[in-house]
Design a protein around this motif. Structure first.
Motif, PDB file in Angstrom:
ATOM      1  N   ASN A  86       9.951   4.227 -31.340  1.00 50.63           N
ATOM      2  CA  ASN A  86       8.622   4.812 -31.498  1.00 50.63           C
ATOM      3  C   ASN A  86       8.533   5.641 -32.774  1.00 50.63           C
ATOM      4  O   ASN A  86       9.543   6.040 -33.349  1.00 50.63           O
ATOM      5  CB  ASN A  86       8.279   5.685 -30.281  1.00 50.63           C
ATOM      6  CG  ASN A  86       9.233   6.853 -30.121  1.00 50.63           C
ATOM      7  OD1 ASN A  86      10.437   6.674 -29.982  1.00 50.63           O
ATOM      8  ND2 ASN A  86       8.718   8.058 -30.131  1.00 50.63           N
ATOM      9  N   ASN A  87       7.312   5.920 -33.196  1.00 45.63           N
ATOM     10  CA  ASN A  87       7.081   6.778 -34.369  1.00 45.63           C
ATOM     11  C   ASN A  87       7.559   8.200 -34.069  1.00 45.63           C
ATOM     12  O   ASN A  87       7.425   8.676 -32.958  1.00 45.63           O
ATOM     13  CB  ASN A  87       5.583   6.832 -34.696  1.00 45.63           C
ATOM     14  CG  ASN A  87       5.014   5.471 -35.025  1.00 45.63           C
ATOM     15  OD1 ASN A  87       5.692   4.611 -35.531  1.00 45.63           O
ATOM     16  ND2 ASN A  87       3.750   5.268 -34.708  1.00 45.63           N
ATOM     17  N   MET A 124       3.246  -0.904 -34.415  1.00 46.28           N
ATOM     18  CA  MET A 124       2.646  -0.951 -35.739  1.00 46.28           C
ATOM     19  C   MET A 124       2.611  -2.393 -36.235  1.00 46.28           C
ATOM     20  O   MET A 124       3.401  -3.224 -35.791  1.00 46.28           O
ATOM     21  CB  MET A 124       3.412  -0.041 -36.712  1.00 46.28           C
ATOM     22  CG  MET A 124       3.309   1.429 -36.342  1.00 46.28           C
ATOM     23  SD  MET A 124       4.385   2.516 -37.309  1.00 46.28           S
ATOM     24  CE  MET A 124       3.562   2.486 -38.889  1.00 46.28           C
ATOM     25  N   ASN A 125       1.691  -2.685 -37.150  1.00 47.29           N
ATOM     26  CA  ASN A 125       1.499  -4.025 -37.660  1.00 47.29           C
ATOM     27  C   ASN A 125       2.381  -4.264 -38.891  1.00 47.29           C
ATOM     28  O   ASN A 125       2.324  -3.497 -39.855  1.00 47.29           O
ATOM     29  CB  ASN A 125       0.021  -4.240 -38.011  1.00 47.29           C
ATOM     30  CG  ASN A 125      -0.263  -5.627 -38.545  1.00 47.29           C
ATOM     31  OD1 ASN A 125      -0.049  -5.907 -39.724  1.00 47.29           O
ATOM     32  ND2 ASN A 125      -0.756  -6.502 -37.675  1.00 47.29           N
ATOM     33  N   TYR A 126       3.165  -5.334 -38.845  1.00 47.61           N
ATOM     34  CA  TYR A 126       4.112  -5.638 -39.925  1.00 47.61           C
ATOM     35  C   TYR A 126       3.421  -5.750 -41.277  1.00 47.61           C
ATOM     36  O   TYR A 126       3.847  -5.140 -42.262  1.00 47.61           O
ATOM     37  CB  TYR A 126       4.848  -6.934 -39.599  1.00 47.61           C
ATOM     38  CG  TYR A 126       5.736  -7.440 -40.714  1.00 47.61           C
ATOM     39  CD1 TYR A 126       6.997  -6.901 -40.928  1.00 47.61           C
ATOM     40  CD2 TYR A 126       5.306  -8.476 -41.554  1.00 47.61           C
ATOM     41  CE1 TYR A 126       7.815  -7.369 -41.955  1.00 47.61           C
ATOM     42  CE2 TYR A 126       6.114  -8.946 -42.582  1.00 47.61           C
ATOM     43  CZ  TYR A 126       7.364  -8.384 -42.779  1.00 47.61           C
ATOM     44  OH  TYR A 126       8.160  -8.840 -43.791  1.00 47.61           O
ATOM     45  N   ASP A 127       2.353  -6.534 -41.346  1.00 48.19           N
ATOM     46  CA  ASP A 127       1.675  -6.755 -42.628  1.00 48.19           C
ATOM     47  C   ASP A 127       1.102  -5.463 -43.190  1.00 48.19           C
ATOM     48  O   ASP A 127       1.165  -5.215 -44.400  1.00 48.19           O
ATOM     49  CB  ASP A 127       0.567  -7.798 -42.468  1.00 48.19           C
ATOM     50  CG  ASP A 127       1.118  -9.184 -42.179  1.00 48.19           C
ATOM     51  OD1 ASP A 127       2.210  -9.506 -42.680  1.00 48.19           O
ATOM     52  OD2 ASP A 127       0.465  -9.946 -41.442  1.00 48.19           O
ATOM     53  N   GLU A 128       0.548  -4.610 -42.321  1.00 48.25           N
ATOM     54  CA  GLU A 128      -0.043  -3.359 -42.785  1.00 48.25           C
ATOM     55  C   GLU A 128       1.019  -2.406 -43.324  1.00 48.25           C
ATOM     56  O   GLU A 128       0.811  -1.746 -44.343  1.00 48.25           O
ATOM     57  CB  GLU A 128      -0.817  -2.691 -41.644  1.00 48.25           C
ATOM     58  CG  GLU A 128      -2.066  -3.450 -41.237  1.00 48.25           C
ATOM     59  CD  GLU A 128      -2.773  -2.807 -40.051  1.00 48.25           C
ATOM     60  OE1 GLU A 128      -2.241  -1.816 -39.514  1.00 48.25           O
ATOM     61  OE2 GLU A 128      -3.856  -3.295 -39.669  1.00 48.25           O
ATOM     62  N   MET A 178       1.183   5.211 -38.808  1.00 45.18           N
ATOM     63  CA  MET A 178       0.422   4.322 -39.677  1.00 45.18           C
ATOM     64  C   MET A 178      -0.409   5.090 -40.697  1.00 45.18           C
ATOM     65  O   MET A 178      -0.574   4.650 -41.837  1.00 45.18           O
ATOM     66  CB  MET A 178      -0.480   3.405 -38.837  1.00 45.18           C
ATOM     67  CG  MET A 178      -1.039   2.226 -39.618  1.00 45.18           C
ATOM     68  SD  MET A 178       0.254   1.157 -40.295  1.00 45.18           S
ATOM     69  CE  MET A 178      -0.283   0.987 -41.998  1.00 45.18           C
ATOM     70  N   ARG A 179      -0.935   6.252 -40.312  1.00 47.67           N
ATOM     71  CA  ARG A 179      -1.758   6.997 -41.264  1.00 47.67           C
ATOM     72  C   ARG A 179      -0.951   7.410 -42.495  1.00 47.67           C
ATOM     73  O   ARG A 179      -1.496   7.545 -43.586  1.00 47.67           O
ATOM     74  CB  ARG A 179      -2.372   8.228 -40.591  1.00 47.67           C
ATOM     75  CG  ARG A 179      -1.364   9.265 -40.102  1.00 47.67           C
ATOM     76  CD  ARG A 179      -2.065  10.368 -39.336  1.00 47.67           C
ATOM     77  NE  ARG A 179      -1.111  11.354 -38.822  1.00 47.67           N
ATOM     78  CZ  ARG A 179      -1.447  12.365 -38.016  1.00 47.67           C
ATOM     79  NH1 ARG A 179      -2.710  12.502 -37.640  1.00 47.67           N
ATOM     80  NH2 ARG A 179      -0.536  13.222 -37.584  1.00 47.67           N
ATOM     81  N   ASP A 180       0.357   7.600 -42.310  1.00 44.98           N
ATOM     82  CA  ASP A 180       1.208   7.956 -43.447  1.00 44.98           C
ATOM     83  C   ASP A 180       1.422   6.764 -44.374  1.00 44.98           C
ATOM     84  O   ASP A 180       1.510   6.923 -45.596  1.00 44.98           O
ATOM     85  CB  ASP A 180       2.548   8.498 -42.962  1.00 44.98           C
ATOM     86  CG  ASP A 180       2.377   9.794 -42.184  1.00 44.98           C
ATOM     87  OD1 ASP A 180       2.381  10.863 -42.805  1.00 44.98           O
ATOM     88  OD2 ASP A 180       2.213   9.726 -40.951  1.00 44.98           O
ATOM     89  N   PHE A 181       1.501   5.572 -43.797  1.00 41.63           N
ATOM     90  CA  PHE A 181       1.641   4.377 -44.629  1.00 41.63           C
ATOM     91  C   PHE A 181       0.323   4.050 -45.332  1.00 41.63           C
ATOM     92  O   PHE A 181       0.329   3.552 -46.460  1.00 41.63           O
ATOM     93  CB  PHE A 181       2.162   3.212 -43.795  1.00 41.63           C
ATOM     94  CG  PHE A 181       3.619   3.366 -43.431  1.00 41.63           C
ATOM     95  CD1 PHE A 181       4.613   3.060 -44.343  1.00 41.63           C
ATOM     96  CD2 PHE A 181       3.992   3.878 -42.196  1.00 41.63           C
ATOM     97  CE1 PHE A 181       5.960   3.238 -44.029  1.00 41.63           C
ATOM     98  CE2 PHE A 181       5.330   4.060 -41.873  1.00 41.63           C
ATOM     99  CZ  PHE A 181       6.314   3.739 -42.793  1.00 41.63           C
ATOM    100  N   ASN A 182      -0.800   4.349 -44.682  1.00 40.32           N
ATOM    101  CA  ASN A 182      -2.088   4.244 -45.381  1.00 40.32           C
ATOM    102  C   ASN A 182      -2.111   5.191 -46.572  1.00 40.32           C
ATOM    103  O   ASN A 182      -2.571   4.838 -47.666  1.00 40.32           O
ATOM    104  CB  ASN A 182      -3.247   4.600 -44.442  1.00 40.32           C
ATOM    105  CG  ASN A 182      -3.425   3.649 -43.281  1.00 40.32           C
ATOM    106  OD1 ASN A 182      -3.833   4.045 -42.197  1.00 40.32           O
ATOM    107  ND2 ASN A 182      -3.124   2.372 -43.483  1.00 40.32           N
ATOM    108  N   TRP A 183      -1.619   6.408 -46.349  1.00 39.62           N
ATOM    109  CA  TRP A 183      -1.559   7.426 -47.399  1.00 39.62           C
ATOM    110  C   TRP A 183      -0.680   6.954 -48.554  1.00 39.62           C
ATOM    111  O   TRP A 183      -1.056   7.053 -49.724  1.00 39.62           O
ATOM    112  CB  TRP A 183      -1.016   8.726 -46.810  1.00 39.62           C
ATOM    113  CG  TRP A 183      -0.918   9.867 -47.768  1.00 39.62           C
ATOM    114  CD1 TRP A 183       0.150  10.214 -48.549  1.00 39.62           C
ATOM    115  CD2 TRP A 183      -1.936  10.840 -48.040  1.00 39.62           C
ATOM    116  NE1 TRP A 183      -0.127  11.327 -49.275  1.00 39.62           N
ATOM    117  CE2 TRP A 183      -1.402  11.743 -48.994  1.00 39.62           C
ATOM    118  CE3 TRP A 183      -3.230  11.038 -47.574  1.00 39.62           C
ATOM    119  CZ2 TRP A 183      -2.130  12.824 -49.477  1.00 39.62           C
ATOM    120  CZ3 TRP A 183      -3.955  12.113 -48.053  1.00 39.62           C
ATOM    121  CH2 TRP A 183      -3.409  12.988 -49.006  1.00 39.62           C
TER     122      TRP A 183
END
Length: 326
Positions: free
Chosen positions: A53-54, A61-65, A175-180
């Motif tokens: 888990n995170n 979480m989505n691999y491609d994202e 995921m929000r950190d990977f968006n960042w």
């Protein structure tokens, strides 16, 4: 996935070090070659980490994202810190938390006298220099902390540390950190998630430089939890949100990149005497115990590390001659 950056060799003379500890429990827990920084995520690594888990892996979480961001993370060729020229080869670091124990401590000069100073989250400095110093060499953050701190601490005049040559270390919580990261590393507005359309580089106040930006490896985060801070709360119904604090992760980054570590503004046994934060000068607040952190376990670990002479923990009671600054 991760990158282990070799630290300087001349460390055998640095007595106060996790690496050189004689304490059997810490010697057993310590992994000198643990990967600190995330880089080059492969499919096999993704498959392995998707079971955790995170922030310890990529569960749900989505691999491609994730891969869009992961492929952008630069591989740092230099260690986070190096010994100061003309010294004895030992890297001396101060890690400064935000606990109320630092209020009126007058520890600022002592903190700034270290080779490097680590801070995290809402590290208010302006107006509190006498107690907490004014230097920041390494700032550890998440997307949440770097966006929320300027808003929540606006009344204190807070800005994200941006000293010349500062290095930023990011904890990838979710995921929000990977968006960042995608927006930051591409120099574009964030495309998705809670920070959509924000321009992340603006939050670093001009201090951001890709060559001085590090992302902690999920294996390192899980290693800290499993070997040093395995809380009994992990057996509870809310186990999935239980994780060490950002302060704990920061302190362990220092313990793995510095030789001599002093911790200021971390929870001590007499925490009830102080406000929650050192900047609560005009009103007495109380420590808030959130369900996702085991604060008392961390407090006991800091004391044990101090008693084992692996770090020096700033405390206000029962100081001995060996604990006084040299």
């Amino acid at each position: 996935m991760g990158t282990f950056i070799k630290q300087p060799e001349d460390q055998q003379t640095c007595a106060r070090s996790l690496r050189n500890s004689k304490d059997e429990s810490f010697k057993k827990a310590f992994l000198p070659n643990i990967r600190l920084y995330m880089h080059n995520l492969s499919m096999s690594e993704w498959n392995r980490l998707s079971h955790f888990n995170n922030p310890f892996g990529f569960m749900q979480m989505n691999y491609d994202e994730v891969m869009i961001s992961a492929k952008l993370i630069p591989q740092q060729k230099e260690p986070l810190l190096v010994p100061k020229p003309g010294g004895d080869g030992c890297i001396r670091c101060a890690v400064v938390g935000t606990a109320g124990i630092l209020n009126a401590s007058k520890m600022g000069k002592e903190i700034d006298a270290h080779d490097y100073v680590f801070r995290m989250n809402g590290a208010v400095v302006k107006g509190f220099e006498e107690d907490v110093g004014n230097r920041t060499s390494v700032y550890v953050h998440t997307a949440h902390s770097i966006t929320s701190s300027p808003y929540l601490l606006r009344k204190f005049g807070y800005t994200v540390p941006h000293d010349e040559g500062i290095k930023y270390v990011m904890i990838p919580e979710g995921m929000r950190d990977f968006n960042w990261l995608q927006g930051l590393l591409q120099g574009e507005r964030i495309a998705a998630g809670p920070y959509k359309n924000r321009r992340p580089w603006t939050y670093y106040c001009g201090g951001y430089n890709e060559s001085r930006f590090y992302v902690l490896d999920q294996d390192f985060l899980r290693y800290i939890r499993n070997r040093f801070l395995k809380s009994v709360y992990l057996n509870s119904t809310h186990w999935s949100i239980v994780r060490p604090t950002n302060g704990a992760f920061t302190l362990f980054v220092a313990l793995h990149t510095c030789d001599i570590v002093s911790a200021y503004g971390f929870m001590t046994e007499d925490y009830g005497k102080y406000s929650n934060y050192y900047y609560d000068k005009h009103v007495k607040t109380h420590v808030v115990f959130y369900a996702n952190h085991d604060y008392r376990m961390e407090m006991r670990l800091w004391k044990k590390l101090h008693d084992s002479k692996i770090l020096k923990l700033y405390q206000t009671e029962s100081k001995t001659e060996t604990e006084k600054p040299k």
